[in-house]
Design a protein around this motif. Structure first.
Motif, PDB file in Angstrom:
ATOM      1  N   GLN A 137     146.703  45.070  27.119  1.00  0.00           N
ATOM      2  CA  GLN A 137     147.802  46.416  28.261  1.00  0.00           C
ATOM      3  C   GLN A 137     148.114  45.100  28.908  1.00  0.00           C
ATOM      4  O   GLN A 137     148.030  44.234  29.929  1.00  0.00           O
ATOM      5  CB  GLN A 137     147.219  47.135  28.362  1.00  0.00           C
ATOM      6  CG  GLN A 137     145.911  48.064  27.283  1.00  0.00           C
ATOM      7  CD  GLN A 137     145.711  49.614  28.238  1.00  0.00           C
ATOM      8  OE1 GLN A 137     145.723  49.418  29.234  1.00  0.00           O
ATOM      9  NE2 GLN A 137     145.938  50.346  27.336  1.00  0.00           N
ATOM     10  N   LEU A 138     149.799  45.219  29.279  1.00  0.00           N
ATOM     11  CA  LEU A 138     150.568  44.957  30.050  1.00  0.00           C
ATOM     12  C   LEU A 138     150.570  45.707  31.447  1.00  0.00           C
ATOM     13  O   LEU A 138     151.366  46.823  30.976  1.00  0.00           O
ATOM     14  CB  LEU A 138     151.380  44.354  29.739  1.00  0.00           C
ATOM     15  CG  LEU A 138     153.078  43.994  31.032  1.00  0.00           C
ATOM     16  CD1 LEU A 138     152.463  43.084  31.727  1.00  0.00           C
ATOM     17  CD2 LEU A 138     154.000  43.459  29.920  1.00  0.00           C
ATOM     18  N   LEU A 180     147.601  41.456  32.811  1.00  0.00           N
ATOM     19  CA  LEU A 180     147.052  41.910  31.344  1.00  0.00           C
ATOM     20  C   LEU A 180     146.059  42.007  31.554  1.00  0.00           C
ATOM     21  O   LEU A 180     145.227  41.428  32.202  1.00  0.00           O
ATOM     22  CB  LEU A 180     147.418  40.387  30.862  1.00  0.00           C
ATOM     23  CG  LEU A 180     149.316  40.026  31.133  1.00  0.00           C
ATOM     24  CD1 LEU A 180     149.119  38.460  30.456  1.00  0.00           C
ATOM     25  CD2 LEU A 180     149.685  41.144  29.884  1.00  0.00           C
ATOM     26  N   THR A 181     145.455  42.704  30.816  1.00  0.00           N
ATOM     27  CA  THR A 181     143.859  43.689  30.992  1.00  0.00           C
ATOM     28  C   THR A 181     143.444  43.444  29.461  1.00  0.00           C
ATOM     29  O   THR A 181     144.086  44.141  29.217  1.00  0.00           O
ATOM     30  CB  THR A 181     143.946  44.904  32.204  1.00  0.00           C
ATOM     31  OG1 THR A 181     144.406  45.584  31.162  1.00  0.00           O
ATOM     32  CG2 THR A 181     144.241  44.568  32.747  1.00  0.00           C
ATOM     33  N   GLY A 182     142.171  43.649  29.297  1.00  0.00           N
ATOM     34  CA  GLY A 182     141.150  43.636  28.634  1.00  0.00           C
ATOM     35  C   GLY A 182     142.110  42.521  27.026  1.00  0.00           C
ATOM     36  O   GLY A 182     142.020  43.678  25.965  1.00  0.00           O
ATOM     37  N   SER A 238     141.139  40.333  32.723  1.00  0.00           N
ATOM     38  CA  SER A 238     142.005  40.600  33.512  1.00  0.00           C
ATOM     39  C   SER A 238     142.682  39.457  34.186  1.00  0.00           C
ATOM     40  O   SER A 238     142.399  38.353  34.196  1.00  0.00           O
ATOM     41  CB  SER A 238     141.540  41.560  34.997  1.00  0.00           C
ATOM     42  OG  SER A 238     141.037  40.962  36.163  1.00  0.00           O
ATOM     43  N   VAL A 239     144.640  39.217  33.999  1.00  0.00           N
ATOM     44  CA  VAL A 239     145.106  38.299  34.998  1.00  0.00           C
ATOM     45  C   VAL A 239     145.879  38.848  35.336  1.00  0.00           C
ATOM     46  O   VAL A 239     146.964  39.813  35.277  1.00  0.00           O
ATOM     47  CB  VAL A 239     145.726  37.092  33.712  1.00  0.00           C
ATOM     48  CG1 VAL A 239     146.378  35.957  34.373  1.00  0.00           C
ATOM     49  CG2 VAL A 239     144.450  36.683  32.897  1.00  0.00           C
ATOM     50  N   ARG A 240     145.876  38.842  37.369  1.00  0.00           N
ATOM     51  CA  ARG A 240     146.534  39.365  38.298  1.00  0.00           C
ATOM     52  C   ARG A 240     147.339  38.191  38.399  1.00  0.00           C
ATOM     53  O   ARG A 240     147.007  37.012  39.159  1.00  0.00           O
ATOM     54  CB  ARG A 240     146.101  39.833  38.872  1.00  0.00           C
ATOM     55  CG  ARG A 240     145.048  41.137  38.676  1.00  0.00           C
ATOM     56  CD  ARG A 240     144.797  42.339  39.487  1.00  0.00           C
ATOM     57  NE  ARG A 240     144.388  41.121  40.628  1.00  0.00           N
ATOM     58  CZ  ARG A 240     142.318  40.611  41.362  1.00  0.00           C
ATOM     59  NH1 ARG A 240     141.305  40.929  39.628  1.00  0.00           N
ATOM     60  NH2 ARG A 240     141.501  39.963  41.551  1.00  0.00           N
ATOM     61  N   ALA A 267     144.843  35.430  39.732  1.00  0.00           N
ATOM     62  CA  ALA A 267     143.298  35.622  39.388  1.00  0.00           C
ATOM     63  C   ALA A 267     142.780  36.060  37.976  1.00  0.00           C
ATOM     64  O   ALA A 267     143.258  37.004  37.576  1.00  0.00           O
ATOM     65  CB  ALA A 267     143.047  36.512  40.403  1.00  0.00           C
ATOM     66  N   LEU A 268     142.467  35.172  37.464  1.00  0.00           N
ATOM     67  CA  LEU A 268     141.953  34.878  35.748  1.00  0.00           C
ATOM     68  C   LEU A 268     140.342  35.416  36.509  1.00  0.00           C
ATOM     69  O   LEU A 268     139.298  34.518  36.308  1.00  0.00           O
ATOM     70  CB  LEU A 268     142.611  33.655  35.501  1.00  0.00           C
ATOM     71  CG  LEU A 268     142.113  33.934  33.762  1.00  0.00           C
ATOM     72  CD1 LEU A 268     141.880  35.157  32.884  1.00  0.00           C
ATOM     73  CD2 LEU A 268     142.035  32.246  33.623  1.00  0.00           C
ATOM     74  N   ALA A 269     139.674  36.945  35.460  1.00  0.00           N
ATOM     75  CA  ALA A 269     138.612  37.254  35.298  1.00  0.00           C
ATOM     76  C   ALA A 269     138.117  38.106  34.300  1.00  0.00           C
ATOM     77  O   ALA A 269     138.524  38.032  33.436  1.00  0.00           O
ATOM     78  CB  ALA A 269     138.549  38.644  36.309  1.00  0.00           C
ATOM     79  N   SER A 270     136.707  36.882  33.378  1.00  0.00           N
ATOM     80  CA  SER A 270     136.175  37.057  32.532  1.00  0.00           C
ATOM     81  C   SER A 270     136.869  36.290  30.816  1.00  0.00           C
ATOM     82  O   SER A 270     137.059  36.805  30.339  1.00  0.00           O
ATOM     83  CB  SER A 270     135.344  37.784  32.741  1.00  0.00           C
ATOM     84  OG  SER A 270     134.780  38.679  33.219  1.00  0.00           O
TER      85      SER A 270
END
Length: 913
Positions: free
Chosen positions: A473-474, A499-501, A518-520, A539-542
């Motif tokens: 999702q955006l 951008l999540t999931g 997620s990418v913030r 911020a790039l998570a997992s």
């Protein structure tokens, strides 16, 4: 008696003649005139139009100056064409004294008229008239309208038409059609062909099924003027489409139109027209670009209402108050050639130029410019179905719940127009508000995209890479500014995005290739021209990447990229920024990585290699493609279960030839993990041990150089395996020679290559260099010892044999240094063993032993054995070599000689345990 006066004869009395005249007038009026009209009317219709007609009854009242005709029926020989239930005429006798021809009353009750539009676009009424009223040769044309001269002074007190009916039939098109206009009522009072201060009042009504026309107001013929209100209600799309189809770009499938307006017009000082209080209503509209009835309409509209419409012809001005649209449903399709279905009807229209007028059409707007305004436009509960066949994978997007409000539209195109809009698309919501100008084009917008599904745009992503969007999702928020005052269009976007999931898979595969939680991105600053992108923080998570090398050696991430041409000499620098700002420029302040994972699989090996880089965290700062800016990288993570990884260094401007440096440290990696590589290059699996790496790399453009400091701790080989690339050599001996006293193998392996070379693989280069060192050690063990004992000045060949004095078990001069070097190697490498083979050289030893007396043969054998035992004893007693590392072999009688032929060389050989 007086005589009575004589009376006049009757024929000389005026009263008698008056009575006679009255009697004749009465007879003619009540009897003769009706009798004559009953016969004359059908004759005239027959003579003038060719119609057969009949009249049921004609009555007249000469004293009331009225005539009534009942039951008039006329046929053109095939079907009824005219019918009147009652026609009543009442002559205004007194108006004659004013010089007027007047009819006080004209009443038509239930008239019927059939009008046929013929194949040649003629009218049956005109056809019949012209056929029976030919113009004689030489007769001048009738005067045109507007010719000089006063019109006849006519006056009509009241004209009424009650419950009329018109049957309109159209034979001009392929499909015949008929329209029955019923309930046709007309009331017209005080109509005059001369100036009339009070004017004429009128009222007109007609229906066609559910369609109706209501028209009322005031009318003056001289000078012409009219004012009133017109209302056309429920006009059906079939009616409009039948007559207007040749002029409409689309096919009208259904719909209803209602139009109402007050108006005022006159010709006193030229034609003027003013309308006010206008209203347009459209309901249940459906139009299509195709002609098949089964086609889905391309555009449907539940309702449109435009209110407070006013128009002035003299001022060239149109004003609209509010326009409200409800339930718009549009199907917009882009074909493979890029054409849009809604614009396709205009594709072949090349009869107009840029001004929109046909060639030769007069320019009616040369004077005062046309002015227009729309106070407000609102669109609610609408939908657009977007279908795009241009991408290889067709795209279908459903834009629903569309809401749009626009305020302040006008001919003043440079004036700002305020708007706000929102819609639901791809499972999320898009919204925007702000203001714009139409010419020059400018746009200010606050935009928001919430939870938009990336899968909806999968087809567009496939234009860049062979990827399937499985999830994601955006979300985007920011401000957009566009300015078209100059070429090219300029603009900026400022905001944030997330951008999540996200889960992306290679086309045709089920497993994820790339995914992240997620990418913030915040803040985002994008400039359109010149192109520039600046992001404060990412911020790039997992994140998780599945990196695989196929049997052919190709990487899956490289293969999914679409559109890259390796033979294209251009493009390598096309996105490169520079000090002068040419090309696309981007900067990223910081990239923060949290809990990243890379799953790596190499299937190019005989035995599949797989490992996992996880818990990858850290940051990269100062990323840019603008020289001379440099960035920093600082990352840490784990390889497999126990390997600790750190990456530090400086990053040059991306895409430039400047230098980047990287220091990579890896510790505690379990060596059995690397069994597939050992099996390929050495022919053995790994049973135990750990690996530590310290990599020092330097990258200039795509050229990589550096060193790899490798430490193999307690490496233990496992089973021997077949490998085409492995060399048949004593690998265990080579490893034992390379292994230090602590059980470690410590190496420095240089590396140099081009990253753009598809055959260049860092792992393969390092592993190949390591295998070469092992093989060299295994095949030339004393060369390795020679490098270890280089301080003694000994070489590898010198260490492979110990020199003895001829005929004696004493070492030659300086030979003890060799034992010292050998002992050093053996003490530091417990995995090594030394094979000692006593030996004699009869050429040198024979003369010395013969001089000592005794049996020569026995003396030679004994001397050979003594020399082996001497070496074993000195290594254990003098140099503390573990006896388990020393093995005596069967003596030989063909020992070599030293270079000076003064010493006998007793060979020794290194082996692995």
């Amino acid at each position: 008696m007086a005589q009575a006066p004589l009376r006049k004869p009757l024929h000389k009395r005026w009263t008698v003649w008056l009575l006679v005249i009255l009697a004749l007038y009465t007879l003619l009026g009540f009897q003769v005139l009706p009798w004559w009209l009953e016969r004359a009317l059908p004759q005239q219709l027959e003579q003038r139009l060719g119609w057969s007609a009949s009249v049921e009854e004609v009555t007249a009242n000469p004293y009331a100056m009225s005539v009534t005709v009942r039951g008039l029926d006329a046929s053109d020989g095939q079907e009824p064409v005219l019918r009147l239930q009652r026609l009543h005429l009442d002559l205004g006798f007194l108006q004659l004294f004013r010089g007027l021809v007047a009819l006080e009353t004209i009443d038509l009750d239930q008239p019927y008229l059939r009008v046929d539009l013929l194949e040649d676009y003629g009218i049956n009424l005109l056809r019949d008239w012209r056929a029976h009223n030919p113009r004689p040769e030489g007769e001048p044309q009738p005067p045109q309208s507007g010719s000089e001269g006063e019109p006849a002074r006519l006056y009509f007190g009241r004209i009424s038409l009650n419950q009329g009916e018109v049957l309109l039939r159209d034979f001009s098109k392929a499909e015949e059609a008929s329209f029955e206009i019923r309930s046709l009522d007309l009331v017209l009072n005080d109509l005059a062909t001369f100036p009339n201060e009070n004017g004429s009042g009128y009222r007109f009504n007609a229906t066609l099924g559910e369609q109706s026309l209501a028209w009322e107001g005031q009318l003056n013929l001289v000078p012409f003027s009219s004012s009133g209100r017109l209302r056309l209600e429920n006009l059906a799309a079939t009616t409009i489409g039948h007559f207007a189809a040749p002029y409409l770009p689309y096919e009208l499938r259904q719909g209803r139109l209602t139009v109402a307006s007050d108006y005022r017009t006159n010709t006193r000082d030229g034609l003027t027209l003013e309308t006010s209080n206008g209203r347009i209503e459209i309901s249940d509209l459906a139009v299509a670009t195709g002609s098949e009835e089964g086609d889905t309409p391309d555009l449907a509209l539940a309702a449109l209402v435009a209110d407070s419409i006013g128009f002035s012809l003299s001022r060239r001005e149109l004003g609209v108050g509010e326009v409200s649209l409800q339930g718009l449903d549009a199907r917009v399709q882009r074909a493979g050639d890029g054409s849009l279905n809604l614009l396709r009807p205009f594709a072949d229209d090349d009869q107009t130029g840029e001004t929109g007028k046909a060639d030769g059409e007069p320019d009616t707007g040369a004077g005062q410019p046309f002015r227009w305004s729309v106070a407000w436009v609102g669109l609610e509960q609408s939908r657009v179905q977007w279908q795009d066949a241009v991408p290889e994978q067709a795209i279908s997007l459903d834009l629903s719940e569309i809401q749009l409000n626009v305020e302040g539209l006008s001919h003043e195109l440079a004036e700002p127009v305020r708007y706000d809009a929102s819609l639901v698309a791809a499972g999320g919501r898009l919204s925007g508000s702000g203001q714009l100008t139409l010419s020059p084009f400018t746009l200010e917008a606050g935009v928001s995209a919430q939870a938009l599904s990336l899968a909806a745009a999968e087809g567009y992503l496939k234009e860049l890479a062979a990827l399937d969007v499985k999830a994601g999702q955006l979300t985007l928020d920011g401000d957009l500014d566009l300015d078209g005052q100059t070429e090219p269009l300029t603009g900026t976007f400022s905001g944030r995005g997330e951008l999540t999931g996200v889960a992306l898979a290679r086309t045709g595969e089920d497993r994820n290739l790339v995914s992240w939680q997620s990418v913030r991105l915040e803040p985002i600053e994008y400039n359109l021209a010149p192109a520039r992108l600046e992001i404060g923080s990412i911020a790039l998570a997992s994140p998780e990447v599945r990196l695989e090398r196929s049997q052919s050696g190709a990487l899956n991430l490289i293969e999914v990229l679409a559109g890259d041409d390796p033979d294209d000499p251009q493009g390598a620098d096309s996105d490169r920024g520079g000090e002068d700002g040419d090309g696309f420029i981007f900067r990223v302040g910081e990239v923060v990585l949290q809990q990243g994972t890379v799953n790596y699989t190499d299937r190019s090996l005989e035995r599949r290699f797989a490992t996992r880089l996880h818990q990858l965290s850290g940051s990269m700062t100062g990323l840019s493609n603008v020289t001379p800016q440099k960035g920093r990288v600082n990352l840490s993570g784990r390889v497999a279960e126990a390997g600790d990884l750190t990456v530090e260094g400086n990053l040059a401007a991306l895409g430039s030839d400047q230098t980047s440096t990287l220091d990579v440290d890896l510790d505690q990696l379990s060596l059995p993990l690397l069994s597939p590589y050992f099996a390929r290059y050495l022919g053995y699996t790994v049973d135990g041990g750990k690996l530590a790496l310290a990599l020092d790399y330097r990258l200039e453009g795509t050229q990589l150089s550096g060193t790899n400091h490798i430490v193999l701790d307690r490496l233990e080989l496992g089973q021997s395996v077949a490998s085409e690339q492995a060399v048949d050599a004593p690998i265990k001996l080579g490893l034992a020679l390379l292994r230090g006293s602590g059980g470690q193998i410590e190496l420095d392996i240089p590396i140099d290559g081009d990253l753009e070379d598809p055959n260049f693989q860092i792992g393969g280069v390092v592993m190949g260099a390591f295998a070469n060192l092992v093989i060299k050690a295994a095949t030339s063990p004393f060369s390795v010892l020679g490098s270890i004992a280089d301080l003694t000045g000994l070489t590898g060949p010198e260490l492979s044999a110990i020199g003895f004095r001829p005929g004696s078990a004493e070492l030659g001069e300086g030979e003890a240094r060799k034992l010292e070097a050998l002992s050093q190697a053996l003490n530091q490498r417990p995995g090594l063993v030394l094979d000692i083979r006593g030996a004699v050289a009869p050429v040198l030893d024979g003369p010395e032993l013969a001089a000592q007396g005794g049996a020569l043969e026995e003396a030679l054998d004994q001397l050979a054995a003594d020399r082996g035992e001497t070496l074993q004893r000195q290594l254990t007693e003098t140099y503390d070599v573990d006896s388990s590392q020393l093995y005596l072999r069967d003596p030989i009688r063909d020992a070599g000689l030293g270079e000076d032929a003064e010493l006998v060389r007793v060979p020794v050989a290194l082996q692995a345990r």
